[in-house]
Design a protein around this motif. Structure first.
Motif: not given
Length: 381
Positions: A5-7, A36-38, A51-52
């Motif tokens: 999964y890419y979230i 993920c980006w998160g 990425k944050h």
């Protein structure tokens, strides 16, 4: 079946809900792979952070315009990263300005698109539902009224409950060392919380107004909940002027557990404050240009989730020119009155909680729904 999964989450609340979703997805299948980006919470839960969110958040129309080159670079990077990772599905968490662009592109590439926590299309840009219907394969909503909203557009969505209910119930059932620190900051006084937001642009405008209220309530200790991505040096010039003001970082829930009342910026924090049963006044004051544009296109009666879910004015909203020191003092005084408004707010909070509890554990429900969807659709087309 091992799935990738890419979230994508672009804000602190998305990081929280994304982290709990990751935990539940990995509970269902331990070999699930997530990029993920998160933020820190999603990374700790087992996602590979790309990425944050603190590098992604731009508030208001004028701020977005000024940062368009950065936004376009992020979009391009994201598309390339998705292509390289080649996930079985992309899970988008709120953050519509960015995520809907990714959804449109990714759908054209043949990826399955799952949206967890709907964009607030019921508030403005309702025509974006057309894009959602075209690009989103599965929509999971967390507000009770959203199911009916989408129904009028002939788009079937699934209500999974609100994730904050479970988060706060679990928090209240556990023990936290930071509570002792907050009690010591109070010095025996009752505590009034200040949750001024998570972006520097809004803090510069709202925090000075909110802090001035402290001078009128010397028998209370005011404690500011600092945003995780903003350094102490930014806050210090604002806070050092006041004798009865202190601050905490990474302890917002511990702070809310100890508060008698609170001044809260609009957003997810209003619902969190309500679920902790803290009477509050909602504060919003933004860039004047952004506000003038927004008030012409936003169609909702209220800006706080508490009032929207209850469909009535449970908590006072002081917006733009109404956010003054005098108005805040008046409202805080009412919230501290045990025989007045405070009692009615607390009764309404109980009704709100009962309404949301009926939805069940949102993170678990969402993970189960996603897993069943992927099995039924045999992963990627």
């Amino acid at each position: 079946m091992s799935l990738k999964y890419y979230i994508i989450a672009g804000e602190a609340s998305g990081d929280l809900h994304g982290s709990n979703l990751i935990k539940e997805l990995k509970h269902i299948s331990t070999d699930t792979i997530i990029r993920c980006w998160g933020g820190d919470k999603m990374q700790t839960a087992g996602g590979e952070l790309v990425k944050h969110y603190r590098d992604l958040a731009f508030m208001g129309f004028s701020e977005v315009l000024k940062n368009l080159p950065t936004i376009f670079r992020n979009l391009s990077f994201c598309k390339n990263d998705i292509t390289a990772f080649n996930p079985d599905a992309i899970i988008l968490i709120d953050y519509p300005g960015f995520n809907l662009r990714i959804a449109e592109w990714a759908k054209a590439q043949g990826y399955k698109i799952i949206y967890y926590i709907s964009p607030q299309v019921w508030a403005w840009k309702e025509n974006r539902v057309k894009l959602i219907k075209r690009c989103v394969d599965k929509m999971l909503v967390i507000l009770p009224f959203e199911k009916d909203f989408y129904k009028k557009w002939q788009f079937n969505v699934e209500y999974v409950g609100h994730p904050l209910v479970q988060v706060i119930q679990e928090f209240n059932a556990s023990i936290h060392n930071e509570v002792v620190t907050i009690q010591s900051l109070g010095g025996g006084k009752k505590i009034i919380g200040i949750l001024p937001g998570s972006r520097k642009q809004e803090l510069k405008i709202k925090l000075p107004i909110m802090l001035q209220v402290a001078e009128k309530f010397p028998s209370y200790q005011f404690i500011v909940g600092k945003a995780p991505g903003i350094e102490d040096d930014f806050y210090n010039p604002f806070l050092e002027k006041y004798q009865n003001v202190s601050s905490v970082r990474n302890a917002t829930y511990e702070l809310l557990q100890q508060c008698t009342a609170a001044m809260v910026t609009s957003g997810t924090a209003t619902l969190e404050t309500a679920l902790f049963k803290v009477p509050q006044v909602v504060c919003y004051k933004g860039n004047s240009l952004s506000y003038e544009i927004a008030k012409r296109i936003i169609k909702i009666k209220y800006i706080s989730l508490v009032n929207l879910i209850m469909d009535k004015l449970v908590i006072t909203e002081l917006i733009q020119n109404d956010l003054t020191v005098a108005n805040l003092i008046k409202e805080v005084t009412l919230l501290l009155d045990e025989n007045g408004k405070r009692n009615q707010v607390l009764q309404d909070y109980d009704q709100l909680e009962n309404l949301l509890v009926k939805g069940g554990d949102a993170s678990k429900n969402a993970a189960i729904s996603i897993s069943q969807f992927m099995l039924a659709n045999d992963a990627k087309v």
